[in-house]
Design an enzyme around this catalytic site. Structure first.
Site, PDB file in Angstrom:
ATOM      1  CD  GLU A 187       1.681  -5.669   8.157  1.00 57.11           C
ATOM      2  OE1 GLU A 187       1.918  -6.884   8.043  1.00 57.11           O
ATOM      3  OE2 GLU A 187       2.433  -4.783   7.715  1.00 57.11           O
ATOM      4  CG  HIS A 194      -0.196   0.069   2.524  1.00 60.26           C
ATOM      5  ND1 HIS A 194       0.324   1.231   3.052  1.00 60.26           N
ATOM      6  CD2 HIS A 194       0.110  -0.916   3.412  1.00 60.26           C
ATOM      7  CE1 HIS A 194       0.926   0.980   4.200  1.00 60.26           C
ATOM      8  NE2 HIS A 194       0.815  -0.326   4.443  1.00 60.26           N
TER       9      HIS A 194
END
Length: 331
Positions: free
Chosen positions: A183, A71
């Site tokens: 994550e 990201h």
């Protein structure tokens, strides 16, 4: 007499192999899946590598191309760089992109379009966190949305305080949210997601159908997922990818997930190739890899192989005839 326990067996190679689509450090030897560096062992010297090495060959239908993206810059990245304790702050719950992060998205989007990659991608898989979804729709989504179409927008205007206009869902690959590529789970509020109901309002055309729980049932405030657990989840995700029919897949995910998952690959490669695979990703970096099913996880048949012998006729190869003749002579 003192006896010692036998040494542990060497770790098994993963059933999937991962390789850079084109090696930037060495002479390119990957030609769209068929040819790879996987048999270049870590013990090979650089001089041996320069002399060509030994390529590996794989059936095309046992391979997929994946495009891995970390990201863009999130607000937690900025504050965490100043003070690690910021990652524990509730202020950065499900952190959104910074304005610099959106500039990174714009630049990657330009690359994806000018390189022609956008036309090859069959599906985009994204972690269901705000910063990854924003990156996914910004890079791979359609153009600006207008109310004149009947299609839902991928992103509504100003989603996640983005100060961005709405993004169209037209003329772009489908985008699918998947929990497996999140994550590190637990403790850090920036890694806790909001409810799927809230996401659906912000990203109406994004596919959340594979997420079972509306609320985040995976994140725990006082338990942090271990690196080993994260890597195991990553390998489960990779195997899941191979169960899908798509051949070109983009994945928008996170630094920790990428690093610990990719560390499981490339151990049978030259160190420079291993580094290409598993070094840390920068914000909004994209790496294209070939993933190879070497143990029949997938069941797809080839769409390009042709059986031959149509119409049928004698086709005994000369080398087979030689072998049969030698067998007769020795019998």
């Amino acid at each position: 007499m003192t006896t010692h326990p036998p040494p542990p067996p060497p770790p098994l190679a993963p059933p999937l192999s991962l390789l850079p689509l084109f090696s930037s450090s060495l002479s390119p030897r990957i030609f769209r899946f068929q040819f790879s560096f996987s048999s270049l062992r870590c013990s090979s010297s650089l001089s041996e590598m320069d002399n060509g090495g030994n390529p590996s060959l794989f059936p095309l239908h046992r391979c997929k191309t994946i495009h891995l993206v970390r990201h863009a810059q999130g607000i937690h990245n900025v504050e965490g760089d100043k003070n690690y304790k910021a990652y524990m702050s509730p202020e950065y719950f499900d952190a959104q992109l910074t304005q610099l992060g959106w500039q990174q998205v714009d630049n990657l989007r330009k690359h994806v379009h000018t390189s022609g990659l956008i036309k090859k991608i069959d599906v985009v898989i994204t972690s269901p966190l705000l910063r990854t979804i924003q990156t996914a729709v910004g890079v791979f989504g359609g153009e600006g949305y207008t109310d004149t179409t009947d299609d839902l927008p991928l992103m509504v205007a100003n989603a996640g305080n983005s100060d961005r206009g709405a993004i169209s869902s037209l003329d772009c690959p489908p985008i699918l949210a998947v929990e497996l590529c999140r994550e590190h789970l637990g403790v850090h509020p920036c890694d806790k997601r909001r409810s799927i109901s809230e996401y659906r309002c912000l990203f109406p055309a994004l596919d959340f159908s594979l997420i079972e729980s509306d609320e985040d049932s995976l994140w725990e405030a006082d338990v942090r997922e271990t690196k080993a657990e994260l890597a195991a989840r990553g390998m489960k995700f990779m195997n899941w990818l191979f169960s899908r029919k798509e051949r070109d897949i983009a994945i928008v995910t996170h630094s920790g997930f990428l690093f610990h998952t990719l560390a499981k690959f490339g151990n049978d490669c030259h160190p420079l190739v291993k580094k290409e695979i598993s070094s840390h990703f920068a914000n909004c970096e994209l790496r294209s890899m070939v993933i190879v099913d070497s143990s029949m996880i997938g069941s797809d048949s080839s769409s390009t192989n042709y059986p031959g012998k149509i119409p049928s006729g004698p086709d005994l190869p000369s080398d087979v005839a030689d072998e049969k003749n030698q067998e007769k002579d020795t019998s």
